[in-house]
Scaffold this motif. Structure first.
Motif, PDB file in Angstrom:
ATOM      1  N   HIS A   1       0.839  -1.192   0.000  1.00  0.00           N
ATOM      2  CA  HIS A   1       0.000   0.000   0.000  1.00  0.00           C
ATOM      3  C   HIS A   1       0.878   1.249   0.000  1.00  0.00           C
ATOM      4  O   HIS A   1       1.772   1.369   0.835  1.00  0.00           O
ATOM      5  N   GLY A   2       0.626   2.141  -0.942  1.00  0.00           N
ATOM      6  CA  GLY A   2       1.417   3.372  -0.997  1.00  0.00           C
ATOM      7  C   GLY A   2       0.530   4.581  -1.219  1.00  0.00           C
ATOM      8  O   GLY A   2      -0.638   4.457  -1.583  1.00  0.00           O
ATOM      9  N   TRP A   3       1.113   5.731  -0.976  1.00  0.00           N
ATOM     10  CA  TRP A   3       0.380   6.986  -1.170  1.00  0.00           C
ATOM     11  C   TRP A   3       1.217   7.920  -2.029  1.00  0.00           C
ATOM     12  O   TRP A   3       2.453   7.963  -1.916  1.00  0.00           O
TER      13      TRP A   3
ATOM     14  N   MET B   1       0.847  11.519  -5.106  1.00  0.00           N
ATOM     15  CA  MET B   1       0.052  12.480  -5.877  1.00  0.00           C
ATOM     16  C   MET B   1       0.821  12.845  -7.145  1.00  0.00           C
ATOM     17  O   MET B   1       2.052  12.684  -7.194  1.00  0.00           O
ATOM     18  N   THR B   2       0.108  13.422  -8.097  1.00  0.00           N
ATOM     19  CA  THR B   2       0.769  13.946  -9.293  1.00  0.00           C
ATOM     20  C   THR B   2       1.909  14.887  -8.881  1.00  0.00           C
ATOM     21  O   THR B   2       2.988  14.871  -9.475  1.00  0.00           O
ATOM     22  N   GLU B   3       1.660  15.674  -7.850  1.00  0.00           N
ATOM     23  CA  GLU B   3       2.645  16.675  -7.419  1.00  0.00           C
ATOM     24  C   GLU B   3       3.851  16.050  -6.724  1.00  0.00           C
ATOM     25  O   GLU B   3       4.826  16.740  -6.443  1.00  0.00           O
TER      26      GLU B   3
ATOM     27  N   LYS C   1      -2.816   1.116   6.468  1.00  0.00           N
ATOM     28  CA  LYS C   1      -2.376   2.525   6.478  1.00  0.00           C
ATOM     29  C   LYS C   1      -1.514   2.763   5.230  1.00  0.00           C
ATOM     30  O   LYS C   1      -1.090   1.815   4.565  1.00  0.00           O
ATOM     31  N   GLN C   2      -1.258   4.026   4.932  1.00  0.00           N
ATOM     32  CA  GLN C   2      -0.561   4.332   3.674  1.00  0.00           C
ATOM     33  C   GLN C   2       0.958   4.286   3.799  1.00  0.00           C
ATOM     34  O   GLN C   2       1.669   4.561   2.834  1.00  0.00           O
ATOM     35  N   GLY C   3       1.462   3.928   4.983  1.00  0.00           N
ATOM     36  CA  GLY C   3       2.887   3.648   5.100  1.00  0.00           C
ATOM     37  C   GLY C   3       3.723   4.779   5.649  1.00  0.00           C
ATOM     38  O   GLY C   3       3.199   5.774   6.166  1.00  0.00           O
TER      39      GLY C   3
ATOM     40  N   GLY D   1      -3.877  18.675   0.814  1.00  0.00           N
ATOM     41  CA  GLY D   1      -5.349  18.594   0.807  1.00  0.00           C
ATOM     42  C   GLY D   1      -5.855  17.267   1.343  1.00  0.00           C
ATOM     43  O   GLY D   1      -7.059  17.030   1.385  1.00  0.00           O
ATOM     44  N   ASP D   2      -4.947  16.388   1.789  1.00  0.00           N
ATOM     45  CA  ASP D   2      -5.348  15.124   2.413  1.00  0.00           C
ATOM     46  C   ASP D   2      -5.293  15.281   3.933  1.00  0.00           C
ATOM     47  O   ASP D   2      -4.317  15.824   4.473  1.00  0.00           O
ATOM     48  N   ILE D   3      -6.327  14.782   4.610  1.00  0.00           N
ATOM     49  CA  ILE D   3      -6.322  14.799   6.072  1.00  0.00           C
ATOM     50  C   ILE D   3      -5.787  13.452   6.556  1.00  0.00           C
ATOM     51  O   ILE D   3      -6.228  12.394   6.079  1.00  0.00           O
TER      52      ILE D   3
ATOM     53  N   ASP E   1      -9.235  11.330   4.887  1.00  0.00           N
ATOM     54  CA  ASP E   1     -10.107  11.923   3.869  1.00  0.00           C
ATOM     55  C   ASP E   1      -9.372  12.954   3.046  1.00  0.00           C
ATOM     56  O   ASP E   1      -8.315  13.423   3.445  1.00  0.00           O
ATOM     57  N   ARG E   2      -9.981  13.335   1.909  1.00  0.00           N
ATOM     58  CA  ARG E   2      -9.630  14.600   1.296  1.00  0.00           C
ATOM     59  C   ARG E   2     -10.337  15.654   2.156  1.00  0.00           C
ATOM     60  O   ARG E   2     -11.434  15.386   2.669  1.00  0.00           O
ATOM     61  N   ILE E   3      -9.773  16.829   2.297  1.00  0.00           N
ATOM     62  CA  ILE E   3     -10.398  17.853   3.138  1.00  0.00           C
ATOM     63  C   ILE E   3     -11.865  18.017   2.775  1.00  0.00           C
ATOM     64  O   ILE E   3     -12.744  18.033   3.624  1.00  0.00           O
TER      65      ILE E   3
END
Ligand code: AMP
Length: 536
Positions: free
Chosen positions: A320-322, A324-326, A354-356, A413-415, A428-430
Motif C-alpha cells: 500500500h502506498g500513497w 500524488m501527481t505533485e 495505512k498508507q505507510g 489537501g489530504d487529512i 479523507d480529502r479535506i
C-alpha cells in the motif's frame, strides 16, 4: 574544505544507455489491441528510443519543447518515455479518459508541439483536433492499419531516423509533464526534471519501498498517463527488470492471463482494478498459476483491509502506498518495520491498511489549526510534504502560491493521522470529510469497513445536508454480482467498529459508482445526486 567528488548529472540518458549495454536481451512484452503479445528486448527498445529521439530532432524538436502522447501502456509509449527526454524534449502524457474539452485545454495550456497517438485512439484525437494545433501528429500503427497520409507514421520515422545527437543536458532540465486530474477547478501541470525522476527511481527501487530489482517482471496496470505509471517504467529500466505492458486490455481475465504467461512479480494499480481481479480469482481459484508472493502495489485510493486479507489468501502481497501527481508520485509506502513485526496478525493488517511511512528524502507533517499535530495516530491534520521529487509550483501558474507554505511545504489537501511509528493514515480529502454536529467523520474509514462486508463490492460515503446536524453520512453501495443487502444488515455490520454518531443514517444501493479518470470515487457527483435526499 571542498568536496573532491565529480559533478555528475542525474539524467535519463544515463539510465537508457546503461540499460542498452547491460540488459540488451531482457524481454519487454506488450498486449496489442487484438490481444496478441508483442515481444522484443531492451536492445531493441534502446535502439528505437534513440531513433525516436533522432526523428523528433529532425522534425525540429528543441530543448524543453513538449511532445504529447495519447497512448495506452505498451512498447511504443515506453520508447517515448526515454526517446523524448533524451532528445531534450518533455514527455507530456495526456489522460485519454478525460473529457475531450479538458484534453484540448491541457494540450493548449502546455503548448504541446507534437503528438504521438495510438492508431486505435485516432477517433479520440478527432474529437480534440479542431481545438488543438499540433505541428505534427505521429501515429503508431499498433493494430496494423495503414497510417493516413497526412499523419506521420511512427514506424517509418523510426526506420528512417538519423541518429540522435545527444543535446547538452542539465539534470534540472524538464523531462516529463503531467496534469492533475482534480475533481474541481482546471487541471494543473506538474513538470518533472531528469533529477527528480532519477531520485524517485532510486527511492522506489529500494527494498523497503517497492523492492524492484533486475529479477522482477513488472506489469504497470496503472496507465502510463497517470503520473508516469507511478514511475515504474523509469525504475524498471534503471534496474533492467522485465516489463509486461497490458495495452488497453485492463479487464481481470486479460491481466491474470498476462501475469501467468509472463510470470509477473510486481504489478501496480488503483483499488478498483484489484476488486475486479479478486472477484475473478474467487470465482475460478484454480484457473491461473501466478508467481507466489507477487506484489500488488495499490495506490491512488485507499486499499481496504479486507482486500489485503483476501489477496493474502491467494499468496499475493498488497503493497500500500500513497502519492500524488505533485509528488512524482510515490511519497509513502507501507512495509512492516522491525519494531512492528512482532504484532498480532490483526494489528498487522490494521497497520498494512495505512498508507505507510515516508521514503528517505520525503518529509511529512500533519498540520491542524493548533499547529503541527503530534504523531499519536489520533490527531488529524492536513498532510504537508517536501522533498526532491515534490513540485515547487505548477506550470504556468508560478504566482499561485496557495498550495505551498512560506517555508516550502506542499499542502496536499489530504487529512491524515501519523502514528508514533511514522505510519500515515489518510482519513479523507479535506473536502470529503463529513461534518456532523461539529464533529468530523472519516468517510474513508466507513468505506473501507463497508467493503469488508462479504456482499459489498464497493462503497462511497458522503455528507448530505441535514437540518439538525449540518451533515449526516450517507452510504452509497454497490453489491457483488448476484447479491442483495439491506440497510439494516450493513448498519449492524458497522456498529461494533464505530462510535454511534459515525454510522450512516442512510444507505442507497446503486449499480455503479462514478469514478474520475484516474479511478478515484467521484464524490462531487454523488453529493450532487443525493443533495436533496430527505432524512427520516
Ligand atoms: P493523483 O494526483 O491523481 O494521483 O491523486 C492524488 C490523491 O489520491 C491524493 O491526494 C489522495 O487523496 C489520493 N490517494 C493516493 N493514494 C492514496 C491511498 N493509498 N489512500 C488514499 N488516498 C490516496
Amino acid at each position: 574544505m571542498r568536496s573532491t567528488m565529480m559533478q555528475f548529472p542525474l539524467t535519463l540518458a544515463h539510465i537508457l544507455d546503461r540499460a542498452g549495454r547491460l540488459f540488451a536481451s531482457t524481454e519487454i512484452v506488450s498486449r496489442l489491441p487484438d490481444k496478441s503479445l508483442h515481444r522484443y528486448a531492451y536492445g531493441d527498445f534502446h535502439r528505437r528510443a534513440l531513433a525516436l529521439g533522432g526523428a523528433l530532432q529532425a522534425l525540429g524538436l528543441k530543448r524543453g519543447e513538449r511532445v504529447a502522447t495519447l497512448m495506452w501502456n505498451h512498447y511504443a509509449h515506453f520508447e517515448a518515455y526515454f526517446g523524448v527526454p533524451c532528445a531534450g524534449g518533455v514527455l507530456h502524457t495526456l489522460n485519454l479518459r478525460l473529457h475531450p474539452d479538458d484534453i484540448a485545454y491541457i494540450v493548449n495550456h502546455a503548448e504541446d508541439r507534437f503528438l504521438i497517438v495510438d492508431d486505435v485512439l485516432l477517433p479520440l484525437y478527432d474529437k480534440i483536433r479542431a481545438n488543438t494545433n499540433f505541428e505534427k501528429v505521429i501515429v503508431v500503427p499498433l493494430s496494423g492499419s495503414s497510417v493516413p497520409a497526412h499523419y506521420g507514421d511512427y514506424e517509418a520515422l523510426i526506420a528512417q531516423s538519423a541518429p540522435l545527437s545527444p543535446p547538452a543536458m542539465d539534470e534540472e532540465d524538464p523531462a516529463g509533464m503531467c496534469y492533475t486530474s482534480g475533481t474541481t477547478g482546471k487541471p494543473k501541470g506538474v513538470v518533472y526534471s531528469h533529477r527528480s525522476i532519477v531520485l524517485h527511481s532510486f527511492a522506489t527501487a529500494m527494498v523497503d519501498c517497492l523492492g524492484l530489482g533486475n529479477r522482477d517482471c513488472v506489469c504497470p496496470v496503472v496507465p502510463m498517463f497517470h503520473v508516469n505509471a507511478w514511475g515504474l517504467p523509469f525504475t524498471a529500466v534503471m534496474m533492467g527488470a522485465k516489463l509486461a505492458f497490458p495495452g488497453q486490455h485492463l479487464d481481470a481475465v486479460n491481466l491474470l492471463d498476462l501475469y501467468q504467461s509472463e510470470q509477473v512479480t510486481l504489478t501496480a494499480g488503483v483499488p478498483t482494478i484489484w476488486a475486479g481481479i479478486l472477484q475473478a480469482l474467487e470465482k475460478e481459484p484454480a484457473r491461473w498459476t501466478l508467481t507466489p508472493g507477487m506484489r500488488m502495489v495499490v495506490g491512488g485510493a485507499a486499499a481496504p483491509e479486507a482486500m489485503i486479507r483476501a489477496f493474502d489468501k491467494f499468496g499475493l502481497g498488497v503493497v500500500h502506498g500513497w502519492g500524488m501527481t505533485e509528488t512524482s508520485p510515490v511519497g509513502t509506502v507501507n512495509f512492516i518495520k522491525r519494531e512492528t513485526a512482532g504484532l498480532a496478525s490483526d494489528r498487522q493488517y490494521e497497520l498494512r491498511a495505512k498508507q505507510g511511512v515516508p521514503t528517505p528524502f520525503f518529509e511529512i507533517r500533519a498540520m491542524s489549526d493548533k499547529g503541527e499535530a503530534p504523531w499519536d495516530g489520533a490527531t488529524m491534520g492536513e498532510l504537508q510534504v517536501r522533498g526532491p521529487w515534490v513540485a515547487a509550483s505548477y506550470h504556468g501558474l508560478e504566482d499561485d502560491t496557495g498550495k505551498w507554505t512560506e517555508d516550502g511545504w506542499f499542502c496536499t489537501g489530504d487529512i491524515v493521522t501519523i502514528d508514533a511509528a511514522g505510519y500515515i493514515k489518510i482519513t479523507d480529502r479535506i473536502k470529503d470529510l463529513v461534518k456532523s454536529g461539529g464533529e468530523w467523520i472519516s468517510s474513508l474509514d466507513l468505506e473501507n469497513a463497508l467493503s469488508g462486508h462479504p456482499k459489498v463490492r464497493e462503497a462511497a460515503v458522503i455528507g448530505v445536508p441535514h437540518s439538525k446536524w449540518d451533515e449526516r453520512p450517507l452510504a452509497v453501495v454497490v453489491v457483488k454480482e448476484g447479491q442483495t443487502a439491506t440497510a439494516d444488515e450493513l448498519r449492524e455490520y458497522l456498529a461494533p467498529k464505530f462510535a454511534a454518531f459515525w454510522l450512516p443514517d442512510g444507505f442507497e444501493f446503486v449499480d455503479e459508482l462514478p469514478h474520475t479518470a484516474t479511478g478515484k470515487l467521484l464524490k462531487a457527483k454523488l453529493r450532487e445526486r443525493f443533495r436533496g435526499r430527505p432524512w427520516d
